[in-house]
Motif scaffolding. Structure first.
Motif, short mmCIF file in Angstrom:
data_model
loop_
_atom_site.label_atom_id
_atom_site.label_comp_id
_atom_site.label_asym_id
_atom_site.label_seq_id
_atom_site.Cartn_x
_atom_site.Cartn_y
_atom_site.Cartn_z
N GLN A 94 31.73 3.86 13.69
CA GLN A 94 30.87 5.07 13.43
C GLN A 94 31.52 6.33 12.90
O GLN A 94 32.62 6.60 13.43
N GLY A 95 31.13 7.06 12.11
CA GLY A 95 31.80 8.37 11.74
C GLY A 95 32.90 8.26 10.93
O GLY A 95 33.25 7.47 10.18
N LEU A 96 33.81 9.10 11.31
CA LEU A 96 35.17 9.17 10.65
C LEU A 96 36.17 7.57 11.03
O LEU A 96 36.77 7.28 10.41
N TYR A 97 35.80 7.21 11.95
CA TYR A 97 36.70 6.06 12.85
C TYR A 97 36.26 4.95 11.70
O TYR A 97 36.80 3.74 12.04
N ARG A 98 35.38 4.73 11.03
CA ARG A 98 34.86 3.74 9.95
C ARG A 98 36.20 3.74 8.78
O ARG A 98 36.29 2.87 8.21
N TYR A 99 36.72 4.83 8.61
CA TYR A 99 37.75 5.25 7.51
C TYR A 99 39.11 5.24 8.14
O TYR A 99 40.06 4.91 7.24
N THR A 100 39.42 5.69 9.18
CA THR A 100 40.63 5.83 9.96
C THR A 100 40.61 5.63 11.11
O THR A 100 39.52 6.09 11.94
N ARG A 101 41.54 4.87 11.97
CA ARG A 101 41.70 4.65 13.39
C ARG A 101 42.17 5.69 14.28
O ARG A 101 41.65 5.82 15.33
N ASN A 102 42.50 6.86 13.54
CA ASN A 102 42.93 8.08 14.21
C ASN A 102 42.64 9.32 13.75
O ASN A 102 43.52 10.27 13.25
N PRO A 103 41.39 9.58 13.48
CA PRO A 103 40.83 10.77 12.57
C PRO A 103 41.29 12.18 13.42
O PRO A 103 41.80 13.17 12.61
N MET A 104 41.33 12.02 14.66
CA MET A 104 41.79 13.44 15.40
C MET A 104 43.11 13.97 15.37
O MET A 104 43.54 14.91 15.16
N TYR A 105 44.29 12.69 15.54
CA TYR A 105 45.52 13.07 15.35
C TYR A 105 45.75 13.37 13.66
O TYR A 105 46.43 14.15 13.24
N GLY A 106 44.91 12.71 12.87
CA GLY A 106 45.11 12.98 11.31
C GLY A 106 44.74 14.50 10.97
O GLY A 106 45.08 15.11 10.26
N GLY A 107 43.57 14.95 11.82
CA GLY A 107 43.24 16.35 11.69
C GLY A 107 44.03 17.38 12.29
O GLY A 107 44.36 18.27 11.31
N ILE A 108 44.75 17.08 13.10
CA ILE A 108 45.97 17.70 13.55
C ILE A 108 47.11 17.99 12.71
O ILE A 108 47.56 18.99 12.42
N LEU A 109 47.42 16.84 12.09
CA LEU A 109 48.66 16.88 11.36
C LEU A 109 48.25 17.46 9.98
O LEU A 109 48.98 18.06 9.24
#
Length: 104
Positions: A1-16
């Motif tokens: 669901q949501g961003l997890y359909r595109y990347t397994r780690n969207p929160m870490y990706g956002g921080i980076l």
């Protein structure tokens, strides 16, 4: 669901992504080293703990998710399968204690 359909780690990706923005706006060697150390630390955490734990909890469901969704960069996968997930044979044979619970 949501961003997890595109990347397994969207929160870490956002921080980076935020840190990358800082580096672009305020170029400096200490900030670059900070960004690299945070990125490396996130990668190790995901690789050595989170993915191993999720594979033990969700078993084949997580393996299927790994083949469909990239770990970091949400790219359109031309071949239809992601190649960046540990196989069950690569899991260490130790018990992982965690406060995570299985979602149903």
């Amino acid at each position: 669901q949501g961003l997890y359909r595109y990347t397994r780690n969207p929160m870490y990706g956002g921080i980076l992504t935020i840190i990358l923005g800082w580096i672009v706006l305020f170029p400096s060697l200490p900030l670059l080293l900070y960004g690299l150390s945070v990125g490396f630390s996130c990668h190790l955490l995901v690789l050595l703990y989170e993915e191993l734990h999720l594979q033990k909890v969700f078993k084949a469901g997580y393996d299927e998710y790994c083949t469909q969704v990239q770990r970091w960069v949400p790219l359109i996968n031309v071949l239809g399968k992601a190649k960046n997930c540990l196989s069950r044979d690569q899991l260490p044979q130790r018990e992982i204690k965690s406060s995570y619970t299985k979602l149903e």
